[in-house]
Design a protein around this motif. Structure first.
Motif, PDB file in Angstrom:
ATOM      1  N   ALA A 133      49.105  95.259  31.877  1.00  0.00           N
ATOM      2  CA  ALA A 133      48.623  94.532  33.052  1.00  0.00           C
ATOM      3  C   ALA A 133      47.668  93.415  32.646  1.00  0.00           C
ATOM      4  O   ALA A 133      47.680  92.324  33.224  1.00  0.00           O
ATOM      5  N   ARG A 134      46.826  93.670  31.639  1.00  0.00           N
ATOM      6  CA  ARG A 134      45.908  92.630  31.169  1.00  0.00           C
ATOM      7  C   ARG A 134      46.675  91.430  30.630  1.00  0.00           C
ATOM      8  O   ARG A 134      46.378  90.277  30.967  1.00  0.00           O
ATOM      9  N   LEU A 135      47.684  91.696  29.792  1.00  0.00           N
ATOM     10  CA  LEU A 135      48.482  90.602  29.243  1.00  0.00           C
ATOM     11  C   LEU A 135      49.244  89.865  30.339  1.00  0.00           C
ATOM     12  O   LEU A 135      49.347  88.637  30.324  1.00  0.00           O
ATOM     13  N   ALA A 136      49.777  90.625  31.290  1.00  0.00           N
ATOM     14  CA  ALA A 136      50.542  90.011  32.374  1.00  0.00           C
ATOM     15  C   ALA A 136      49.676  89.071  33.200  1.00  0.00           C
ATOM     16  O   ALA A 136      50.105  87.967  33.564  1.00  0.00           O
ATOM     17  N   ARG A 137      48.447  89.490  33.509  1.00  0.00           N
ATOM     18  CA  ARG A 137      47.552  88.645  34.308  1.00  0.00           C
ATOM     19  C   ARG A 137      47.035  87.461  33.485  1.00  0.00           C
ATOM     20  O   ARG A 137      47.075  86.327  33.928  1.00  0.00           O
ATOM     21  N   ARG A 138      46.537  87.758  32.281  1.00  0.00           N
ATOM     22  CA  ARG A 138      45.874  86.710  31.502  1.00  0.00           C
ATOM     23  C   ARG A 138      46.843  85.613  31.077  1.00  0.00           C
ATOM     24  O   ARG A 138      46.486  84.434  31.047  1.00  0.00           O
ATOM     25  N   ILE A 197      57.156  90.773  29.059  1.00  0.00           N
ATOM     26  CA  ILE A 197      56.302  91.234  27.960  1.00  0.00           C
ATOM     27  C   ILE A 197      56.984  92.377  27.209  1.00  0.00           C
ATOM     28  O   ILE A 197      56.999  92.414  25.974  1.00  0.00           O
ATOM     29  N   ALA A 198      57.576  93.304  27.945  1.00  0.00           N
ATOM     30  CA  ALA A 198      58.282  94.422  27.306  1.00  0.00           C
ATOM     31  C   ALA A 198      59.472  93.921  26.492  1.00  0.00           C
ATOM     32  O   ALA A 198      59.742  94.423  25.390  1.00  0.00           O
ATOM     33  N   ALA A 199      60.179  92.927  27.003  1.00  0.00           N
ATOM     34  CA  ALA A 199      61.328  92.371  26.283  1.00  0.00           C
ATOM     35  C   ALA A 199      60.882  91.685  24.997  1.00  0.00           C
ATOM     36  O   ALA A 199      61.526  91.826  23.942  1.00  0.00           O
ATOM     37  N   TYR A 200      59.786  90.937  25.062  1.00  0.00           N
ATOM     38  CA  TYR A 200      59.256  90.292  23.859  1.00  0.00           C
ATOM     39  C   TYR A 200      58.831  91.329  22.823  1.00  0.00           C
ATOM     40  O   TYR A 200      59.084  91.179  21.619  1.00  0.00           O
ATOM     41  N   ARG A 201      58.137  92.355  23.290  1.00  0.00           N
ATOM     42  CA  ARG A 201      57.675  93.403  22.368  1.00  0.00           C
ATOM     43  C   ARG A 201      58.874  94.036  21.652  1.00  0.00           C
ATOM     44  O   ARG A 201      58.860  94.242  20.430  1.00  0.00           O
ATOM     45  N   ALA A 202      59.933  94.326  22.418  1.00  0.00           N
ATOM     46  CA  ALA A 202      61.126  94.940  21.830  1.00  0.00           C
ATOM     47  C   ALA A 202      61.814  93.991  20.854  1.00  0.00           C
ATOM     48  O   ALA A 202      62.306  94.411  19.802  1.00  0.00           O
TER      49      ALA A 202
END
Length: 506
Positions: free
Chosen positions: A179-184, A192-197
């Motif tokens: 949530a922090r990454l999504a907001r900031r 974000i999950a797709a990038y992490r994967a």
């Protein structure tokens, strides 16, 4: 603050070309400059409102409106940063609005919401004096909405100032990591999950890249920085050195691309004004896109090498570079695009070349040709998660639920490319997305199901175009999978594989 140009070290490749970093002019030291307030901000507001309410695209709306309004120079630069910067950071600004308003963002009228986002971008990320950012936002609300809206704008912007950077950061840190990454960084959680994967997947495949949380955050931050302009000098039409000289004549800094022997990186200005771009000798094209087109045209091929196909050609950048390279060897390129509008864009892109035939057909049912095509490029439609720097509004429109439909289309296109390619020929599959479902997983599934394609080593092919030590932060490439990243390569997050077409079962 924008990153520096990629540092270019003197090097050579197998062709004996020298890549030397060009001198750069000093940047301007201007500070706290204020635009022609009402005219420029009103135009930006109109563009952003159209993006918000009609799903328009800023890159299609802003340039012609600036031209019609005769807004140029620093005013045009101000408008460009205010437009794209507001879009890139929209999710963060919406979160701040909710910290400073009793009304949730979903309840705010769209015109009011657009003005609030614009005001916050001027306050937090532009060198606009505080009083100007607040007062002009209030005036814009009076002009475009009403007096009551002006009061709310004043309250929210001053509330954000009172909270300050430290308090906003403290509130962000109280959220969950995603949530922090999504907001900031203004990215939906599923992206974000797709990038992490994707980072993890390519590291497992042998790519020389970090895949930790710091790398993920660096990627998200890179998506929120404006990219430099990338130009391509089309071989046989103009030399890269000549194009660089013409750019410098327009008083812009220029450096050689780190990913393309035909590319330049330009500090600013309007490349559409360059004569070489107007007449089709050169074009604006991401350096990662140039690399993929170069691989498609230059990878060594046995046997006949005269009939090429770009199955999904629009808008034509890769087609034109492929055709320029193939023209020197007598190759003809068939450029297919299903959309008539985009087919016209391809025609315009290749207007300086005489070895391209543009056709308008469904790529999933493209007709076979006797003897087959020698090279087939499939630059497949995708989620566009690799180009969020250039199309920031896409991150708010893409939906995870559409992935199955998109990947089904990609699989059909890749399958058809293999169908029409001759045995011993080459198929190049590319997307402007790092999502594993659209890249490695899809390619492996299609090749396993069909049994008539073999992945080729990429590192050797890339080494024929560019010396490995010129790549920033290491090669960043697995043996058989090319995945570029904005935070590592200063390019869009392009993906590509090279596939040798074999007889089934071989």
């Amino acid at each position: 603050m924008r990153q520096k140009y990629p540092q270019k070290r003197q090097s050579s490749n197998s062709r004996g070309n020298r890549y030397v970093k060009r001198p750069q002019r000093k940047a301007s030291n201007s500070t706290q400059w204020q635009a022609q307030t009402d005219r420029v901000r009103t135009l930006v507001y109109q563009v952003l409102l159209a993006v918000e309410t009609r799903e328009s695209y800023a890159n299609l709306l802003l340039p012609p409106r600036l031209t019609r309004a005769q807004i140029g120079g620093r005013d045009a630069g101000f408008a460009t940063e205010l437009t794209y910067g507001t879009l890139r950071c929209q999710g963060y600004y919406d979160w701040i609005i909710e910290q400073c308003s009793s009304r949730p963002v979903a309840a705010l009228e769209k015109p009011l919401l657009v003005i609030l986002r614009m005001g916050l971008h001027q306050l937090l990320n532009m060198r606009v004096p505080t009083h100007a950012a607040v007062n002009e936002s209030v005036n814009l609300a009076k002009q475009e909405v009403n007096q009551g809206a002006a009061g709310l704008v004043n309250g929210v912007l001053r509330g954000a100032l009172r909270l300050g950077e430290d308090e906003l950061q403290r509130r962000l840190n109280s959220l969950s990591p995603t949530a922090r990454l999504a907001r900031r960084y203004s990215h939906p959680a599923w992206i974000i999950a797709a990038y992490r994967a994707a980072l993890s997947e390519h590291q497992k495949l042998g790519a020389e890249i970090p895949a930790d949380d710091a790398s993920l955050e660096a990627l998200l931050a890179a998506n929120n920085r404006p990219p430099y302009i990338n130009l391509v000098a089309r071989p046989g039409l103009i030399e890269r050195e000549d194009l660089a000289d013409r750019v410098e004549e327009s008083e812009q800094d220029v450096a050689y691309s780190t990913l393309s022997p035909w590319g330049l990186i330009v500090s600013g200005g309007d490349p559409a004004d360059l004569e070489a771009v107007i007449n089709g000798q050169a074009a604006v094209e991401d350096q990662g896109s140039q690399l993929i087109a170069g691989l498609a045209a230059e990878y060594p091929l046995s046997g006949r090498d005269k009939i090429w196909l770009d199955l999904c050609a629009g808008p034509g950048g890769k087609t034109a570079l492929m055709a320029a390279l193939g023209r020197e060897r007598g190759a003809k390129v068939f450029a297919n695009e299903i959309s008539p509008h985009r087919a016209k864009l391809v025609e315009d892109s290749v207007k300086a070349l005489d070895n391209v035939e543009v056709v308008c057909k469904d790529g999933t049912d493209f007709p076979s040709r006797e003897g087959g095509f020698d090279r087939v490029l499939v630059d497949a439609p995708c989620t566009g998660l690799g180009a969020l720097r250039r199309h920031p509004e896409s991150r708010y429109r893409s939906r995870n639920e559409t992935i199955p439909e998109i990947t089904a289309l990609q699989a059909r296109l890749l399958g058809r490319a293999l169908d029409v390619c001759r045995e011993g020929g080459l198929v190049i599959y590319a997307t402007c997305s790092p999502h594993p479902a659209e890249t490695t997983f899809l390619v492996e599934r299609v090749l396993k199901e069909r049994g008539d394609g073999q992945l080729l080593d990429l590192k050797v092919a890339i080494g024929q175009l560019i010396a490995a030590d010129t790549w920033p932060s290491g090669l960043g490439c697995a043996d058989k999978y090319l995945q570029l990243w904005p935070h590592i390569h200063s390019s869009d997050a392009m993906f590509a594989v090279l596939i040798a077409k074999n007889r089934k079962g071989v």
